[in-house]
Design an enzyme around this catalytic site. Structure first.
Site, mmCIF file in Angstrom:
data_model
loop_
_atom_site.group_PDB
_atom_site.id
_atom_site.type_symbol
_atom_site.label_atom_id
_atom_site.label_comp_id
_atom_site.label_asym_id
_atom_site.label_seq_id
_atom_site.Cartn_x
_atom_site.Cartn_y
_atom_site.Cartn_z
ATOM 1 N N SER B 166 -6.662 -9.762 6.528
ATOM 2 C CA SER B 166 -6.234 -8.449 7.045
ATOM 3 C C SER B 166 -4.833 -8.486 7.928
ATOM 4 C CB SER B 166 -7.329 -7.855 8.221
ATOM 5 O OG SER B 166 -7.126 -6.738 8.752
ATOM 6 N N ASP B 333 -13.366 -2.292 -0.230
ATOM 7 C CA ASP B 333 -12.476 -2.720 1.049
ATOM 8 C C ASP B 333 -11.577 -0.925 0.905
ATOM 9 O OD1 ASP B 333 -10.343 -2.550 3.092
ATOM 10 O OD2 ASP B 333 -10.032 -4.749 2.377
ATOM 11 N N HIS B 366 -14.081 -3.799 3.987
ATOM 12 C CA HIS B 366 -12.944 -4.465 4.511
ATOM 13 C C HIS B 366 -13.161 -6.000 5.301
ATOM 14 C CE1 HIS B 366 -8.593 -5.491 5.929
ATOM 15 N NE2 HIS B 366 -9.243 -5.527 7.127
#
Lengths: 397, 397
Positions: B166, B333, B366
């Protein structure tokens, strides 16, 4: 200002033209609405509009169920000075998807709303004060019960069709379950037999944003400026993101800046990216037209909606009607994904019911059924579906 | 309470055991960090942890870049009374994905953070007061510049690998662009060359929730209870929904109620559905450990991140390094979808660089790179990738 400088609307031949919001009061004593919560409630004033003419046989009425933040003003103009026509003007009018040359179209503001139908901002006749949070808890079933009563009040025994998207689609499904003999057809757009856990999550966070606003005052903010404007705007902005597809946001705004070609390198509240500016605009416009308490009640009604929970199963909910179903989903709708429409279709097919399903290719996400660019697509299936329904019913009767 | 009743941790042989947070101060006068905004800033204290031993050749160091709300405590325990180990304890330790028997693993809190590294809650030595919003604007490039300097301070000339998910993955990419000769390998998990417009939208709404909180006090809330707890909790809850997949929320919570089998038919602030309760818990826990100003600065750094914008193109950004790349995405995600990873891969392939790409099947959205159930999958590619990198470099050197 002289008349010459005031922009005025001149509706074209595809418009229903100038329309008026009408009112009727239902569930007056001793009649009361028996609500799903068990509570009884009334009187209920309903704001509605109609477009087109009812046939002498009263067999051409179509009811539009509006979505979460919609209202009775689906088509046409209230005054020549309106900035915009009704919310579904692209779809409702002479020669349009819901052809007002053929059909008598009704749209009404929902119970708990804030555009003329009794809701938390209405005056409680027993106290002379707005209901605020003393307004009774409402469900999708309650919204439909009120609209069903309105249809009877208008002298229509059986609707040719009920149509709606999102929360409107939930009402259509509930109508088929609750008043199975009152409809010949049900058109469900971008909706589902229940709100998903993700949908509940987004609704909940929106409600908390409103309830956390210090100007919310436990719902007693009427007449006190500014009211929970910030919380309501936040709730709207969160929801608005879920109504769009990632692709449509990317294409429409991407990473473009609002006022500059270069980053400001400053931490401010103001919008720097165009998408931020767009969201702030949506939030601002929304608080001008919508009531925070209505938002709380109506999102909660969505959260509760679950046909299977209420009727034992989706099949059990829908098997009592002989209505034809048209189920529509959109490829890029991630809030009410196609899988949820297919679940409905599977249940209807299992019960041997007349169901048509189409998944439209659309880049616009959940809001596709409202978007001008996608309306032609919707028309292309709704027009023949209504045609067939109407002709079949006429032959039968 | 007697010692017998206090639950104490006994780290097993797969744990790095008890660890200590360490500190070092960089960019002390006359040295200053030249920031991407053009501003100069220092001194900067960095909180970091290390696991495993640096080889005499100093060739086995791996740097972990943490995500938005992570910190330096990636593995092990601080005290026997800790409730939980470090945030990536499943992945970092003897015999684990980042094997501390072989590698020297470093993790540091980012600039602008609130877990030991200089950030908006730190005392500005010039005023004796917390920086609050006088803290300089930071970018992903600035975070990486600080960590790059930390690595040099630790006596490591070249890292075997940089890894992160991320916002951590953005740092890995920026590292490859900014300090191309400092890394042998770059492992990018659930990330992208830029934050999408949808990502900017969610971040912006989160920031407005904080800034709208009346206890935000323009960022000067330190020492004043309660501070913008409600706004920060809202921001976290919004973000948390985006970290999960629709399926995982549906499976984990569905439409189950928290305290009852039947609806309450009451409009309250309290959680009624389990998903609401879970979100409230996430919000509550988050405000206990995170600083609202850090949240503003770091989400804005994410919004600004755009390799192509900063370097002309993704290719131009990444072509100067001879590092090997491992790009990982997860099927469910939707915040950093696989398409964004593929964009990175395409750019690297075009430049003829050494790149491995894998899209893992995962229901967890995610957050998959953090989830215990998905760690085995990640290990299965990271372990051989590091192996090959390490052996190839040893042969070469």
């Amino acid at each position: 200002m002289s008349d010459q400088t005031v922009p005025t609307v001149q509706p074209d031949e595809r418009s229903v033209g100038f329309v008026e919001r009408q009112y009727t009061t239902l569930f007056e004593p001793p009649d009361r609405l028996r609500m799903e919560s068990g509570r009884e409630f009334g009187p209920i004033t309903v704001a509605y509009e109609t477009y087109g003419e009812l046939t002498p046989e009263r067999d051409n009425a179509i009811f539009i169920c509006h979505a979460l933040t919609g209202d009775a003003h689906a088509a046409g103009w209230h005054t020549p000075h309106d900035r915009k026509p009704g919310w579904w003007d692209d779809f409702v009018g002479p020669g349009k998807g819901l052809d007002t040359n053929r059909y008598f179209v009704i749209c009404a503001n929902v119970l708990g709303g804030c555009q003329g139908t009794t809701g938390p901002s209405s005056i409680n006749p027993e106290t002379g004060e707005p209901y605020c949070l003393t307004f009774p808890f409402i469900t999708v079933g309650d919204l439909v019960s009120v609209h069903s009563a309105l249809v009877r009040r208008l002298g229509v025994e059986r609707l040719l069709a009920v149509i709606g998207g999102s929360l409107g689609g939930m009402q259509v499904l509930e109508w088929a379950a609750r008043f199975p003999d009152q409809i010949h057809a049900a058109i469900v757009l971008a909706s589902a037999a229940r709100l998903s856990a993700q949908g509940i999550a987004f609704n909940a966070v929106g409600r908390w944003a409103i309830q956390d606003d210090p100007n919310f005052c436990e719902g007693r903010y009427y007449g006190k400026e500014p009211g929970p404007r910030r919380g309501l705007a936040l709730a709207r902005m969160i929801a608005h993101i879920t109504y769009l597809s990632e692709d449509s946001i990317e294409k429409k705004f991407g990473r473009r800046l609002q006022h500059s070609d270069t980053f400001a390198y400053v931490l401010k509240r103001e919008a720097e990216f165009q998408i931020e500016s767009y969201l702030q605009y949506q939030g601002k416009r929304f608080v001008e037209r919508f009531d925070a308490n209505s938002y709380l009640y109506l999102t909660k009604a969505m959260d509760y909606f679950d046909l299977a929970e209420a009727y034992g199963s989706i099949e059990a909910a829908l098997r009592r009607t002989d209505a034809r179903f048209l189920i529509v989903s959109y490829t890029s709708d991630w809030l009410f994904p196609t899988a949820q429409s297919k679940e409905l279709v599977a249940a209807l097919v299992k019960e041997g019911q007349d169901v048509t399903f189409i998944e439209f290719d659309s880049p616009y996400g959940h809001d596709s059924f409202l978007i001008k660019e996608q309306i032609g697509q919707l028309e292309s299936v709704v027009v023949p579906f209504l045609d067939q329904t109407y002709l079949a019913r006429r032959r039968k009767d």
